[in-house]
Write an enzyme that holds these catalytic residues in place. Structure first.
Site, PDB file in Angstrom:
ATOM      1  N   SER A 122      26.104 -55.244  77.558  1.00  0.00           N
ATOM      2  CA  SER A 122      26.667 -54.708  76.614  1.00  0.00           C
ATOM      3  C   SER A 122      28.222 -54.154  76.758  1.00  0.00           C
ATOM      4  CB  SER A 122      25.726 -53.413  75.982  1.00  0.00           C
ATOM      5  OG  SER A 122      26.382 -53.075  74.704  1.00  0.00           O
TER       6      SER A 122
ATOM      7  N   LYS B 299      18.096 -54.085  76.102  1.00  0.00           N
ATOM      8  CA  LYS B 299      19.051 -54.415  75.449  1.00  0.00           C
ATOM      9  C   LYS B 299      19.021 -54.676  73.936  1.00  0.00           C
ATOM     10  CE  LYS B 299      23.410 -55.740  74.806  1.00  0.00           C
ATOM     11  NZ  LYS B 299      23.620 -56.495  73.502  1.00  0.00           N
TER      12      LYS B 299
ATOM     13  N   HIS C 238      18.816 -51.028  72.503  1.00  0.00           N
ATOM     14  CA  HIS C 238      20.030 -50.611  72.541  1.00  0.00           C
ATOM     15  C   HIS C 238      20.554 -51.150  71.245  1.00  0.00           C
ATOM     16  CE1 HIS C 238      24.294 -51.807  72.945  1.00  0.00           C
ATOM     17  NE2 HIS C 238      24.563 -50.681  73.466  1.00  0.00           N
ATOM     18  N   ASN C 239      20.596 -52.537  70.872  1.00  0.00           N
ATOM     19  CA  ASN C 239      21.128 -53.127  69.593  1.00  0.00           C
ATOM     20  C   ASN C 239      20.486 -52.563  68.429  1.00  0.00           C
ATOM     21  OD1 ASN C 239      22.471 -54.548  71.611  1.00  0.00           O
ATOM     22  ND2 ASN C 239      22.465 -56.416  70.334  1.00  0.00           N
TER      23      ASN C 239
ATOM     24  N   GLU D  43      22.169 -49.292  67.901  1.00  0.00           N
ATOM     25  CA  GLU D  43      23.414 -49.663  67.650  1.00  0.00           C
ATOM     26  C   GLU D  43      23.440 -49.779  66.174  1.00  0.00           C
ATOM     27  OE1 GLU D  43      25.322 -52.843  69.928  1.00  0.00           O
ATOM     28  OE2 GLU D  43      25.732 -53.822  67.883  1.00  0.00           O
TER      29      GLU D  43
END
Ligand code: 6PG
Length: 476
Positions: A128, A182, A185-186, A189
């Protein structure tokens, strides 16, 4: 064979990762489907270090010292599988293939299994930080075998972002673990972006503030607890004037948010695991609503509003309320995301260390924020914390803002300003802290129409009531 690491797929992310390796002194084998891109990388950035360009995949593989370490940076899905198939016959047992794209974690689990059958290591790694992070230090989330991390980890840690000298890269867990975190994480986000957008909307509609004024408010917020990459860039965006029209840039952008799929995957997985990630889900649905063009066209000017006039006597107090509501909602979104990681870790046997996740997200990545230090500390206090929100720091920080949060959500509802992420986060907060939920009535309804049974508060066991008969209770 001289190169330490190879990168195939030299679009902007691959190119920048290759340059980052080179700048750290590694000899980097580079390859791309069209050789022109490989040549232009070497021509434009040869100064970064030592590149070994190859036109064919076979030459590329041959240019690498064993065990080979090959980073694939191509589009997720079919293109990744195509590169892997091309590589497999060229590799030797012990070689390490790293997929650094945004792969869907079930694909990573499958690929890891397939490569293992060939004696190869497959590392599904989240990366990222966008273009700039790839070049100057991303946050890296590698999954796969611990053996492969022993070889690869030091190189990845070397090129990752550092916070207080600590690399934003750590071993995440087996097979799909890296791509899973990940993905979350997104999802976080998405939630973070939606919350900032709602705060912007509230300030704009509530105060009648201009985009530039809100940019200044965000820049101010960025000096405190909310300090983060996303607040910082939002301030920059809001300060920008469209050169063509002289209007605020944000006002000339079409209000239909797109996505490439990681947020959707996060929500799909949360439904499978039964984890309420309402902040991320609402953020994802808010993008979908913005893109629901026919529905919006049918509703604008047609659906009755009955809104109250919004009277804000104390502007500074309102701004502070929105700031505190944003912070509290943000804690909820992270708390939910970390719950999802814990649930998946248990489901797939990954043993993911959530404190380490917070640590490697402090720098390099899109959600990097001062606040991640507080999460890291919370998991240092208790690695098995059942609920991030219930950590002593966060009960204080959110408790401090909860009255503001209620005022903001109530005012938004009365004034007709949509705040799906603010309000669903508050509903989650009140739901999770409730001593008793109306889920009891749902259980009774289920038993009534489908004999689905229920449990009692006062006795162990499973029960059913004869609703169509004399309503006696039976034990099952
Ligand atoms: C990152 C970003 C990156 C990508 C976003 C965009 O961590 O560097 O998350 O992976 O820019 O996923 O996602 P959407 O196009 O779905 O908004």
């Amino acid at each position: 064979a001289t190169a330490t690491i190879g990168v195939t797929g030299l679009a902007v992310m691959g190119r920048n990762l290759a340059r980052n390796f080179a700048r750290h002194g590694y000899t980097v084998a580079v390859h791309n489907r069209s050789f022109a891109k490989t040549q232009s990388l070497v021509a434009d950035h040869g100064d970064d270090g030592t590149f070994v360009p190859s036109e064919s995949m076979a030459d590329f593989v041959a240019s690498l010292a064993t065990p080979r370490k090959i980073v694939i940076m191509v589009k997720a899905g079919g293109p990744t599988d195509a590169v892997i198939s091309e590589l497999i016959p060229l590799l030797e047992a012990g070689d390490i293939v790293i997929d650094a794209g945004n792969a869907h974690f079930p694909d990573t689990i499958r690929r890891e299994g397939e490569l293992k059958a060939h004696g190869l290591h497959f590392v599904g790694s989240g990366v990222s930080g966008g273009e700039e992070g790839a070049l100057n230090g991303p946050s890296i989330m590698p999954g796969g075998s611990p053996e492969s991390y022993r070889v690869l980890g030091p190189i990845l840690e070397d090129i990752s972002a550092k916070v207080d000298g600590v690399p934003c890269c750590t071993y995440i867990g087996p097979d799909g673990a890296g791509h899973f975190v990940k993905m979350v994480h997104n999802g976080i986000e998405y939630a973070d972006m939606q919350l900032i957008a709602e705060a912007y909307d509230l300030l704009r509609l509530g105060l009648g503030a201009s985009a530039a004024e809100i940019g200044e408010i965000f820049a101010q917020w960025n000096t405190g607890d909310l300090e983060s990459f996303l607040i910082e860039i939002s301030a920059d965006v809001l300060a920008h004037t469209d050169p063509a029209t002289g209007q605020a840039f944000v006002d000339v952008v079409l209000d239909q948010a797109e996505q490439k799929g990681t947020g959707r995957w996060t929500v799909q997985n949360a439904l499978d695991l039964g984890v309420p990630i309402t902040g991320i889900a609402e953020a994802t649905f808010a993008r979908a609503l913005s893109g629901s063009v026919p529905q919006r066209a049918a509703a604008v000017g047609v659906l009755p509003a009955h809104v109250s006039a919004w009277d804000i006597p104390d502007r500074a107090a309102f701004i502070e309320d929105v700031r505190l509501a944003l912070y509290a909602s943000k804690v909820v979104a992270y708390s939910q995301g970390f719950d999802q990681i814990a649930a998946a870790s248990a489901e797939f046997g990954w043993d993911v260390d959530r404190g380490a996740m917070a640590r490697i997200w402090r720098g390099g990545c899109i959600i990097r924020a001062r606040f991640l230090n507080r999460i890291t500390e919370a998991y240092e206090r208790d690695a098995h914390l059942p609920l991030l929100l219930a950590d002593e720091y966060f009960t204080g920080a959110v408790g401090n803002g909860v009255a503001s949060w209620r005022r903001v959500v109530a005012a938004a509802a009365l004034s007709g300003v949509p705040t799906p992420a603010f309000s669903s986060s508050l509903a989650y907060y009140d739901g999770v802290r409730a001593e008793r939920l109306p889920a009891a009535l749902i259980q009774a309804q289920r038993d009534f129409f489908g004999a689905h049974t229920y449990r009692r508060v006062d006795r162990a066991g499973t029960f059913h009531t004869e609703w169509t008969g004399d309503r006696t209770e039976t034990t099952l």
